[in-house]
Design an enzyme around this catalytic site. Structure first.
Site, PDB file in Angstrom:
ATOM      1  N   ASN A   9      41.289  -7.802  88.644  1.00 23.82           N
ATOM      2  CA  ASN A   9      40.327  -6.715  88.420  1.00 23.82           C
ATOM      3  C   ASN A   9      40.647  -6.084  87.065  1.00 23.82           C
ATOM      4  O   ASN A   9      41.563  -5.275  86.952  1.00 23.82           O
ATOM      5  CB  ASN A   9      40.467  -5.680  89.555  1.00 23.82           C
ATOM      6  CG  ASN A   9      39.536  -4.500  89.366  1.00 23.82           C
ATOM      7  OD1 ASN A   9      38.685  -4.503  88.469  1.00 23.82           O
ATOM      8  ND2 ASN A   9      39.693  -3.486  90.204  1.00 23.82           N
ATOM      9  N   TRP A  10      39.890  -6.485  86.075  1.00 21.32           N
ATOM     10  CA  TRP A  10      40.183  -6.026  84.704  1.00 21.32           C
ATOM     11  C   TRP A  10      39.767  -4.577  84.445  1.00 21.32           C
ATOM     12  O   TRP A  10      40.070  -4.008  83.412  1.00 21.32           O
ATOM     13  CB  TRP A  10      39.498  -6.951  83.700  1.00 21.32           C
ATOM     14  CG  TRP A  10      40.217  -8.236  83.463  1.00 21.32           C
ATOM     15  CD1 TRP A  10      41.411  -8.617  83.977  1.00 21.32           C
ATOM     16  CD2 TRP A  10      39.782  -9.329  82.622  1.00 21.32           C
ATOM     17  NE1 TRP A  10      41.749  -9.862  83.524  1.00 21.32           N
ATOM     18  CE2 TRP A  10      40.768 -10.320  82.689  1.00 21.32           C
ATOM     19  CE3 TRP A  10      38.651  -9.553  81.833  1.00 21.32           C
ATOM     20  CZ2 TRP A  10      40.668 -11.525  81.990  1.00 21.32           C
ATOM     21  CZ3 TRP A  10      38.534 -10.740  81.138  1.00 21.32           C
ATOM     22  CH2 TRP A  10      39.545 -11.728  81.215  1.00 21.32           C
ATOM     23  N   LYS A  11      38.993  -4.024  85.374  1.00 19.81           N
ATOM     24  CA  LYS A  11      38.511  -2.634  85.219  1.00 19.81           C
ATOM     25  C   LYS A  11      37.901  -2.450  83.833  1.00 19.81           C
ATOM     26  O   LYS A  11      37.308  -3.383  83.300  1.00 19.81           O
ATOM     27  CB  LYS A  11      39.650  -1.641  85.498  1.00 19.81           C
ATOM     28  CG  LYS A  11      40.301  -1.883  86.869  1.00 19.81           C
ATOM     29  CD  LYS A  11      41.245  -0.790  87.298  1.00 19.81           C
ATOM     30  CE  LYS A  11      41.846  -1.161  88.646  1.00 19.81           C
ATOM     31  NZ  LYS A  11      42.712  -0.123  89.190  1.00 19.81           N
ATOM     32  N   GLU A  16      43.047  -1.138  99.916  1.00 17.44           N
ATOM     33  CA  GLU A  16      43.727  -0.578  98.745  1.00 17.44           C
ATOM     34  C   GLU A  16      44.063   0.888  98.991  1.00 17.44           C
ATOM     35  O   GLU A  16      43.216   1.772  98.768  1.00 17.44           O
ATOM     36  CB  GLU A  16      42.826  -0.693  97.508  1.00 17.44           C
ATOM     37  CG  GLU A  16      42.506  -2.114  97.108  1.00 17.44           C
ATOM     38  CD  GLU A  16      42.258  -2.221  95.617  1.00 17.44           C
ATOM     39  OE1 GLU A  16      42.941  -3.022  94.967  1.00 17.44           O
ATOM     40  OE2 GLU A  16      41.404  -1.485  95.091  1.00 17.44           O
ATOM     41  N   HIS A  31      34.996   0.098  95.011  1.00 16.33           N
ATOM     42  CA  HIS A  31      36.374   0.392  94.585  1.00 16.33           C
ATOM     43  C   HIS A  31      36.599   1.903  94.642  1.00 16.33           C
ATOM     44  O   HIS A  31      35.688   2.684  94.350  1.00 16.33           O
ATOM     45  CB  HIS A  31      36.605  -0.143  93.165  1.00 16.33           C
ATOM     46  CG  HIS A  31      38.051  -0.123  92.784  1.00 16.33           C
ATOM     47  ND1 HIS A  31      38.697   1.030  92.410  1.00 16.33           N
ATOM     48  CD2 HIS A  31      38.985  -1.106  92.763  1.00 16.33           C
ATOM     49  CE1 HIS A  31      39.965   0.752  92.167  1.00 16.33           C
ATOM     50  NE2 HIS A  31      40.174  -0.527  92.378  1.00 16.33           N
ATOM     51  N   GLY A  85      45.161  -5.291  89.618  1.00 13.77           N
ATOM     52  CA  GLY A  85      44.660  -4.543  88.467  1.00 13.77           C
ATOM     53  C   GLY A  85      45.608  -4.659  87.286  1.00 13.77           C
ATOM     54  O   GLY A  85      45.507  -5.574  86.457  1.00 13.77           O
ATOM     55  N   GLY A 132      47.589   1.450  90.891  1.00 18.69           N
ATOM     56  CA  GLY A 132      48.025   1.771  89.531  1.00 18.69           C
ATOM     57  C   GLY A 132      49.261   2.646  89.461  1.00 18.69           C
ATOM     58  O   GLY A 132      49.583   3.195  88.412  1.00 18.69           O
ATOM     59  N   SER A 164      49.229  -2.063  93.090  1.00 16.12           N
ATOM     60  CA  SER A 164      50.518  -2.290  92.418  1.00 16.12           C
ATOM     61  C   SER A 164      51.161  -3.625  92.766  1.00 16.12           C
ATOM     62  O   SER A 164      52.391  -3.732  92.824  1.00 16.12           O
ATOM     63  CB  SER A 164      51.487  -1.139  92.694  1.00 16.12           C
ATOM     64  OG  SER A 164      50.991   0.070  92.153  1.00 16.12           O
TER      65      SER A 164
HETATM   66  P1  PGA Z   1      46.649  -2.017  90.462  1.00 10.65           P
HETATM   67  O1  PGA Z   1      45.063  -1.955  90.728  1.00 10.65           O
HETATM   68  O2  PGA Z   1      47.069  -3.453  90.660  1.00 10.65           O
HETATM   69  O3  PGA Z   1      46.813  -1.559  89.049  1.00 10.65           O
HETATM   70  O4  PGA Z   1      47.280  -1.123  91.437  1.00 10.65           O
HETATM   71  C1  PGA Z   1      44.509  -2.593  91.838  1.00 10.65           C
HETATM   72  C2  PGA Z   1      43.063  -2.222  91.959  1.00 10.65           C
HETATM   73  O5  PGA Z   1      42.717  -1.058  91.705  1.00 10.65           O
HETATM   74  O6  PGA Z   1      42.214  -3.062  92.297  1.00 10.65           O
END
Ligand code: PGA
Length: 236
Positions: free
Chosen positions: A10-12, A158, A100, A217, A164, A196
């Site tokens: 998930n590159w956001k 999640e 999300h 992410g 994050g 994470s």
């Molecule tokens: P993260 O994000 O791996 O940075 O925790 C995951 C996500 O939000 O899909």
């Protein structure tokens, strides 16, 4: 172990054209096919054609699918700024992340809109990867669960504190939550974990029968970090 994990990057809102091309170049150098995983990358809408083109040039079409990070609940018409299912499939997008927690929080996305998005994705044969962080959100999905949605949907658990933060949820707690999600939605619905996940902790989750993939992410932004995750999964 003959499980095939779905691993979604998930590159956001992190990548531009240059980064996208660079990422695929680096990824291609070290990527190994494996029966242990299937890879999908979800870039911003604007990077979708760039990513598809780079994947084609790197001959990775068989190995990497492209997902979107959102889909409009509206099909067509006067909806400024929206991107519809028909436009996504035109490009060859195969799936879409829906609901999300960042969209729920910063863009006010409601369970109702998310359900409409799930139905829209299903109509266009896009795999809906629906993010949830609590059971109320899961219950909301259960109200629209037809057979055709059940056959396509993936639920990504999640927990908010894990996203994050560098503090992933414990595998025991993830299992506990996924058990309950499957009770609500049915055993056949695949459940994946996000929050994470990185190469140092991914092995902790590989013993679980309930986790069938990961939404990644932060550790998907650098191709080597993402490749390291895939390596660990391959090694089991
Ligand atoms: P993260 O994000 O791996 O940075 O925790 C995951 C996500 O939000 O899909």
């Amino acid at each position: 172990m003959n499980k095939e994990y779905l691993v979604i990057a998930n590159w956001k809102l992190n990548m531009d054209v240059n980064n996208t091309n660079w990422w695929v170049d680096k990824f291609e150098e070290h990527f190994e096919e494996s029966e242990a995983y299937k890879v999908a990358i979800a870039p911003s809408f604007t990077e979708i054609p760039i990513l598809l083109n780079a994947i084609g040039e790197a001959d990775l079409e068989e190995d990497v699918e492209v997902y979107a990070q959102d889909i409009s609940q509206f099909e067509k018409g006067k909806y400024t700024g929206e991107v519809s299912g028909f436009q996504l499939i035109e490009h060859g997008v195969m799936g879409v992340i829906i609901g999300h927690s960042e969209r729920r929080k910063f863009l006010g996305e409601t369970n109702k809109a998310i359900n409409q998005k799930i139905m829209m994705a299903t109509e266009y044969d896009l795999k809906p990867v629906v993010c949830v962080s609590n059971f109320e959100q899961v219950e909301a999905i259960s109200s629209i669960l037809t057979d055709s949605i059940r056959h396509r949907i993936v639920i990504a658990y999640e927990p908010l504190e894990a996203i994050g933060s560098g503090h992933p949820d414990s595998p025991e707690h993830v299992d506990h939550v996924l058990t309950h999600i499957k009770k609500i939605l049915g055993d056949s619905v695949p459940t994946i974990y996000g929050g994470s996940v990185d190469a140092d902790n991914i092995s902790d989750y590989l013993d679980s029968d309930l986790i069938s993939g990961f939404l990644v992410g932060t550790a998907s932004i650098k191709p080597q970090d993402f490749l390291d995750i895939l390596d660990r999964i391959h090694e089991g």
